[in-house]
Design a protein around this motif. Sequence first.
Motif, PDB file in Angstrom:
ATOM      1  N   SER A 183      42.544  36.210  34.054  1.00  0.00           N
ATOM      2  CA  SER A 183      41.448  35.710  34.874  1.00  0.00           C
ATOM      3  C   SER A 183      41.057  34.327  35.004  1.00  0.00           C
ATOM      4  O   SER A 183      40.885  33.879  36.247  1.00  0.00           O
ATOM      5  CB  SER A 183      40.244  36.316  33.945  1.00  0.00           C
ATOM      6  OG  SER A 183      40.171  37.657  33.605  1.00  0.00           O
ATOM      7  N   GLN A 184      41.748  33.405  34.248  1.00  0.00           N
ATOM      8  CA  GLN A 184      41.486  31.985  34.474  1.00  0.00           C
ATOM      9  C   GLN A 184      42.249  31.592  35.474  1.00  0.00           C
ATOM     10  O   GLN A 184      42.113  30.900  36.363  1.00  0.00           O
ATOM     11  CB  GLN A 184      41.804  31.296  32.957  1.00  0.00           C
ATOM     12  CG  GLN A 184      40.604  31.560  31.960  1.00  0.00           C
ATOM     13  CD  GLN A 184      41.222  30.969  30.815  1.00  0.00           C
ATOM     14  OE1 GLN A 184      42.179  31.063  30.139  1.00  0.00           O
ATOM     15  NE2 GLN A 184      40.391  30.120  29.869  1.00  0.00           N
ATOM     16  N   MET A 185      43.739  32.208  35.628  1.00  0.00           N
ATOM     17  CA  MET A 185      44.462  31.542  36.628  1.00  0.00           C
ATOM     18  C   MET A 185      44.165  32.010  37.935  1.00  0.00           C
ATOM     19  O   MET A 185      43.984  31.435  38.893  1.00  0.00           O
ATOM     20  CB  MET A 185      45.946  32.332  36.143  1.00  0.00           C
ATOM     21  CG  MET A 185      46.518  31.960  34.817  1.00  0.00           C
ATOM     22  SD  MET A 185      46.463  30.085  34.941  1.00  0.00           S
ATOM     23  CE  MET A 185      47.675  29.625  36.176  1.00  0.00           C
ATOM     24  N   VAL A 230      36.695  40.108  33.996  1.00  0.00           N
ATOM     25  CA  VAL A 230      36.185  39.174  32.833  1.00  0.00           C
ATOM     26  C   VAL A 230      35.313  40.096  32.010  1.00  0.00           C
ATOM     27  O   VAL A 230      35.239  39.976  30.667  1.00  0.00           O
ATOM     28  CB  VAL A 230      35.234  38.185  33.286  1.00  0.00           C
ATOM     29  CG1 VAL A 230      34.437  37.158  32.361  1.00  0.00           C
ATOM     30  CG2 VAL A 230      35.966  36.931  34.125  1.00  0.00           C
ATOM     31  N   VAL A 231      34.446  41.112  32.400  1.00  0.00           N
ATOM     32  CA  VAL A 231      33.866  41.619  31.633  1.00  0.00           C
ATOM     33  C   VAL A 231      34.201  42.956  31.233  1.00  0.00           C
ATOM     34  O   VAL A 231      33.477  43.689  30.360  1.00  0.00           O
ATOM     35  CB  VAL A 231      32.437  42.000  32.721  1.00  0.00           C
ATOM     36  CG1 VAL A 231      31.705  40.867  33.030  1.00  0.00           C
ATOM     37  CG2 VAL A 231      32.684  43.010  33.770  1.00  0.00           C
ATOM     38  N   THR A 232      35.565  43.388  31.610  1.00  0.00           N
ATOM     39  CA  THR A 232      36.374  44.517  31.154  1.00  0.00           C
ATOM     40  C   THR A 232      36.957  43.890  30.012  1.00  0.00           C
ATOM     41  O   THR A 232      37.670  43.245  29.749  1.00  0.00           O
ATOM     42  CB  THR A 232      36.951  45.214  32.215  1.00  0.00           C
ATOM     43  OG1 THR A 232      36.104  45.494  33.055  1.00  0.00           O
ATOM     44  CG2 THR A 232      37.817  46.382  31.589  1.00  0.00           C
ATOM     45  N   GLY A 233      36.860  44.913  28.894  1.00  0.00           N
ATOM     46  CA  GLY A 233      37.545  44.635  27.604  1.00  0.00           C
ATOM     47  C   GLY A 233      38.748  45.497  27.456  1.00  0.00           C
ATOM     48  O   GLY A 233      39.737  45.255  26.350  1.00  0.00           O
ATOM     49  N   ASP A 234      38.919  46.466  28.019  1.00  0.00           N
ATOM     50  CA  ASP A 234      40.169  47.540  27.879  1.00  0.00           C
ATOM     51  C   ASP A 234      41.194  47.092  28.488  1.00  0.00           C
ATOM     52  O   ASP A 234      41.226  46.620  29.995  1.00  0.00           O
ATOM     53  CB  ASP A 234      39.754  48.824  28.372  1.00  0.00           C
ATOM     54  CG  ASP A 234      40.851  49.917  28.382  1.00  0.00           C
ATOM     55  OD1 ASP A 234      41.542  49.869  29.296  1.00  0.00           O
ATOM     56  OD2 ASP A 234      40.901  50.410  27.162  1.00  0.00           O
ATOM     57  N   ARG A 293      42.235  46.267  32.396  1.00  0.00           N
ATOM     58  CA  ARG A 293      42.319  44.621  33.042  1.00  0.00           C
ATOM     59  C   ARG A 293      43.703  44.797  33.897  1.00  0.00           C
ATOM     60  O   ARG A 293      43.780  44.049  34.662  1.00  0.00           O
ATOM     61  CB  ARG A 293      42.395  44.018  32.126  1.00  0.00           C
ATOM     62  CG  ARG A 293      40.861  43.704  31.041  1.00  0.00           C
ATOM     63  CD  ARG A 293      40.915  42.467  30.092  1.00  0.00           C
ATOM     64  NE  ARG A 293      40.777  41.393  30.972  1.00  0.00           N
ATOM     65  CZ  ARG A 293      40.909  40.129  30.629  1.00  0.00           C
ATOM     66  NH1 ARG A 293      42.053  39.780  29.609  1.00  0.00           N
ATOM     67  NH2 ARG A 293      40.906  39.260  31.474  1.00  0.00           N
ATOM     68  N   GLN A 294      44.691  45.424  33.354  1.00  0.00           N
ATOM     69  CA  GLN A 294      46.105  45.292  33.953  1.00  0.00           C
ATOM     70  C   GLN A 294      45.939  45.863  35.377  1.00  0.00           C
ATOM     71  O   GLN A 294      46.372  45.334  36.358  1.00  0.00           O
ATOM     72  CB  GLN A 294      47.131  46.173  33.277  1.00  0.00           C
ATOM     73  CG  GLN A 294      48.552  46.187  33.647  1.00  0.00           C
ATOM     74  CD  GLN A 294      48.881  44.572  33.625  1.00  0.00           C
ATOM     75  OE1 GLN A 294      49.371  43.982  32.715  1.00  0.00           O
ATOM     76  NE2 GLN A 294      49.348  43.914  34.877  1.00  0.00           N
ATOM     77  N   LYS A 295      45.019  46.953  35.668  1.00  0.00           N
ATOM     78  CA  LYS A 295      44.860  47.571  36.859  1.00  0.00           C
ATOM     79  C   LYS A 295      44.180  46.707  37.804  1.00  0.00           C
ATOM     80  O   LYS A 295      44.584  46.434  38.976  1.00  0.00           O
ATOM     81  CB  LYS A 295      44.220  49.057  36.504  1.00  0.00           C
ATOM     82  CG  LYS A 295      44.908  50.057  35.876  1.00  0.00           C
ATOM     83  CD  LYS A 295      44.087  51.318  35.775  1.00  0.00           C
ATOM     84  CE  LYS A 295      44.774  52.436  34.955  1.00  0.00           C
ATOM     85  NZ  LYS A 295      43.856  53.642  34.860  1.00  0.00           N
ATOM     86  N   ILE A 296      43.268  45.844  37.293  1.00  0.00           N
ATOM     87  CA  ILE A 296      42.324  45.117  37.974  1.00  0.00           C
ATOM     88  C   ILE A 296      43.271  43.789  38.509  1.00  0.00           C
ATOM     89  O   ILE A 296      43.192  43.563  39.601  1.00  0.00           O
ATOM     90  CB  ILE A 296      41.297  44.243  37.350  1.00  0.00           C
ATOM     91  CG1 ILE A 296      40.118  45.686  36.900  1.00  0.00           C
ATOM     92  CG2 ILE A 296      40.475  43.395  37.860  1.00  0.00           C
ATOM     93  CD1 ILE A 296      39.297  45.268  35.900  1.00  0.00           C
TER      94      ILE A 296
END
Length: 258
Positions: free
Chosen positions: A164-166, A195-199, A203-206
Motif C-alpha cells: 500500500s505504501q509503494m 489499507v482498511v482490509t486486514g485479510d 489484499r492480494q486481490k486488491i
Amino acid sequence: LGTIAGAPGIKQDSAMSADFYGILLQTGAPILRDVRLRRALSLSLDVAALTRVVTHGTGVPDSSPVPAANAFYGAAERVLVKRDLATARALVKASGYRGEPIELMTSHSPPEMYDAAILVQAMARDAGINIEIVSLDWATQFARYSSGEYQATMFGFSARMDASQMFGVLIGDRATDPRKVWNSPQAIDLLHQSVVTGDRAERQKIFDRLDAQFRSEVPAIVLYNTRRVTALRTPVTGYRAWSAQTQRLWNVGLGAAR
C-alpha cells in the motif's frame, strides 16, 4: 563486487531492496495525455537490459510498483513488460504523435539515474519517440518533482515494506498533492481498500487489480529494484542485510581475531 568479496579478510552480504526506480509521467501534460503514447514508451524499453547496465548486474528488472522483495509480489506483479517495437510504433502512429520532444528530467544523484535516462532515450528513439534529456542538480529535480513541473522524470522511491505504501507514492489527488502522478478515482478507492482490509488474500486481490490498472493506464514506468550490498570484515558475525535497506546491528558481533 566480486573483487571486494574476494579480497583477503572481506566477505559480502546482500538483500534485494523493497524499492523501485522508474519514470514518472505527467498524464495531464498535453504531449503525454494520450495513453497510447505512454504505452508505446513502456513497450519501447528493454528493462532487463537497462537494469543489467545501470545496476552493474545487481538489480532486478520490475514492471510493478510492488517490489520483488515484497510479500505481495505475486504472479500478476511478476510479469515483466517485454520490449515490443512493432506494437510501440503502431501505438505511436495511432496516438498522432509527430516526434515532438518529450523532456525527461534526471540528475546524477544517484548516478544510475542519468545512465538510465540515456538508455531510455536511445531505446525510445527506435519506436519513433523523441526524448530530450534535461539534467539537473538533485535539489532542483526534487523541487520540480514536488511541484509537478515536468513532463517525465527519472525517479526512485526508497524501500517501503507494505505494498500500500509503494502504490501510495503514486496514487492521490494531484490537485492537493502535485507529487502524485496517478489520480484515477478507481485507483484511489482501491488504495483505500488495501489499507482498511486486514485479510491477506483480499489484499492480494486488491494489489493485483491495482497492478493491472497501473499497466493499462501507465501513469509511470517501473524499471527495476536495487540490491543492498554490504562488505564486511570476516570476523564480523550475525550480520544480515535487510530489504528495508536500513542497517541492522542486532546480534552482530566479532568472532575470534585472525
